[in-house]
Design a protein around this motif. Sequence first.
Motif, PDB file in Angstrom:
ATOM      1  N   GLY A  16      25.379  17.904  -9.545  1.00 37.59           N
ATOM      2  CA  GLY A  16      25.016  17.137  -8.360  1.00 37.59           C
ATOM      3  C   GLY A  16      23.519  16.890  -8.255  1.00 37.59           C
ATOM      4  O   GLY A  16      22.744  17.264  -9.144  1.00 37.59           O
ATOM      5  N   SER A  17      23.137  16.270  -7.154  1.00 35.20           N
ATOM      6  CA  SER A  17      21.740  15.891  -6.929  1.00 35.20           C
ATOM      7  C   SER A  17      21.271  16.304  -5.538  1.00 35.20           C
ATOM      8  O   SER A  17      22.080  16.397  -4.602  1.00 35.20           O
ATOM      9  CB  SER A  17      21.576  14.371  -7.066  1.00 35.20           C
ATOM     10  OG  SER A  17      21.914  13.923  -8.354  1.00 35.20           O
ATOM     11  N   LEU A  18      19.989  16.540  -5.437  1.00 33.20           N
ATOM     12  CA  LEU A  18      19.325  16.792  -4.162  1.00 33.20           C
ATOM     13  C   LEU A  18      17.936  16.172  -4.226  1.00 33.20           C
ATOM     14  O   LEU A  18      17.336  16.101  -5.302  1.00 33.20           O
ATOM     15  CB  LEU A  18      19.183  18.282  -3.875  1.00 33.20           C
ATOM     16  CG  LEU A  18      20.389  19.078  -3.381  1.00 33.20           C
ATOM     17  CD1 LEU A  18      20.032  20.558  -3.304  1.00 33.20           C
ATOM     18  CD2 LEU A  18      20.874  18.573  -2.034  1.00 33.20           C
ATOM     19  N   GLY A  66      13.441  15.026 -17.544  1.00 33.93           N
ATOM     20  CA  GLY A  66      14.555  14.095 -17.631  1.00 33.93           C
ATOM     21  C   GLY A  66      15.555  14.239 -16.506  1.00 33.93           C
ATOM     22  O   GLY A  66      16.448  13.393 -16.359  1.00 33.93           O
ATOM     23  N   ARG A  67      15.443  15.305 -15.723  1.00 35.08           N
ATOM     24  CA  ARG A  67      16.379  15.521 -14.604  1.00 35.08           C
ATOM     25  C   ARG A  67      15.678  15.446 -13.245  1.00 35.08           C
ATOM     26  O   ARG A  67      16.261  14.994 -12.271  1.00 35.08           O
ATOM     27  CB  ARG A  67      17.052  16.889 -14.721  1.00 35.08           C
ATOM     28  CG  ARG A  67      17.860  17.082 -15.992  1.00 35.08           C
ATOM     29  CD  ARG A  67      18.683  18.364 -15.937  1.00 35.08           C
ATOM     30  NE  ARG A  67      17.851  19.560 -15.828  1.00 35.08           N
ATOM     31  CZ  ARG A  67      17.951  20.462 -14.852  1.00 35.08           C
ATOM     32  NH1 ARG A  67      18.817  20.306 -13.884  1.00 35.08           N
ATOM     33  NH2 ARG A  67      17.178  21.548 -14.860  1.00 35.08           N
ATOM     34  N   GLN A  82      13.006  14.635  -6.611  1.00 32.85           N
ATOM     35  CA  GLN A  82      14.371  14.196  -6.853  1.00 32.85           C
ATOM     36  C   GLN A  82      14.942  15.047  -7.973  1.00 32.85           C
ATOM     37  O   GLN A  82      14.370  15.096  -9.074  1.00 32.85           O
ATOM     38  CB  GLN A  82      14.404  12.717  -7.242  1.00 32.85           C
ATOM     39  CG  GLN A  82      15.767  12.209  -7.698  1.00 32.85           C
ATOM     40  CD  GLN A  82      16.785  12.150  -6.575  1.00 32.85           C
ATOM     41  OE1 GLN A  82      16.464  11.710  -5.474  1.00 32.85           O
ATOM     42  NE2 GLN A  82      17.999  12.596  -6.843  1.00 32.85           N
ATOM     43  N   MET A  83      16.063  15.703  -7.710  1.00 35.62           N
ATOM     44  CA  MET A  83      16.652  16.611  -8.689  1.00 35.62           C
ATOM     45  C   MET A  83      18.062  16.137  -9.017  1.00 35.62           C
ATOM     46  O   MET A  83      18.918  16.069  -8.122  1.00 35.62           O
ATOM     47  CB  MET A  83      16.693  18.041  -8.133  1.00 35.62           C
ATOM     48  CG  MET A  83      15.341  18.553  -7.656  1.00 35.62           C
ATOM     49  SD  MET A  83      15.367  20.278  -7.147  1.00 35.62           S
ATOM     50  CE  MET A  83      16.474  20.197  -5.751  1.00 35.62           C
ATOM     51  N   VAL A 119      22.988  26.077  -6.447  1.00 33.70           N
ATOM     52  CA  VAL A 119      23.878  25.259  -7.263  1.00 33.70           C
ATOM     53  C   VAL A 119      25.056  26.125  -7.670  1.00 33.70           C
ATOM     54  O   VAL A 119      24.919  27.070  -8.439  1.00 33.70           O
ATOM     55  CB  VAL A 119      23.161  24.700  -8.501  1.00 33.70           C
ATOM     56  CG1 VAL A 119      24.096  23.749  -9.264  1.00 33.70           C
ATOM     57  CG2 VAL A 119      21.873  24.002  -8.115  1.00 33.70           C
ATOM     58  N   SER A 120      26.211  25.799  -7.139  1.00 32.29           N
ATOM     59  CA  SER A 120      27.384  26.631  -7.367  1.00 32.29           C
ATOM     60  C   SER A 120      28.640  25.832  -7.088  1.00 32.29           C
ATOM     61  O   SER A 120      28.666  24.949  -6.235  1.00 32.29           O
ATOM     62  CB  SER A 120      27.339  27.861  -6.462  1.00 32.29           C
ATOM     63  OG  SER A 120      28.526  28.614  -6.590  1.00 32.29           O
ATOM     64  N   SER A 121      29.690  26.162  -7.834  1.00 31.34           N
ATOM     65  CA  SER A 121      30.978  25.532  -7.597  1.00 31.34           C
ATOM     66  C   SER A 121      31.818  26.372  -6.641  1.00 31.34           C
ATOM     67  O   SER A 121      32.934  25.994  -6.279  1.00 31.34           O
ATOM     68  CB  SER A 121      31.722  25.324  -8.921  1.00 31.34           C
ATOM     69  OG  SER A 121      31.850  26.548  -9.604  1.00 31.34           O
TER      70      SER A 121
END
Length: 121
Positions: A16-18, A66-67, A82-83, A119-121
């Motif tokens: 995902g992104s934040l 790059g991310r 931006q991540m 960051v976790s599912s």
Amino acid sequence: QVQLVESGGGLVQPGGSLTLSCAASGFTLGNYNIGWFRQAPGKEREGVSCIDSRGSRTDYRNSVKGRFTISWNNAKNTVYLQMNRLSPEDTAVYYCAADPNRYCKIDNDVWGQGTQVTVSS
């Protein structure tokens, strides 16, 4: 009062992104070198990305190249991070910092209070 206030952290799934924001008050960000740093539990604070006071130079740690993208909006006196394609290894408290002279160093004149990124599912 000179201060930086971060926002935009939260819980996101892997991939995902934040977008983190760092708003300055009491001073003009354009006169300072700005850095984003992070600190994970049990680890030392590390630099993530920096931008110089003229906006002519940006740097990233290898693991985020790059991310992540650093940018700023002079009119809003705010710097962004931006991540994208986040991974669990990006989990940390993220801080922004400003210094009129030092660039991309841990020692900075002004620090924000930090924002948690998980960051976790």
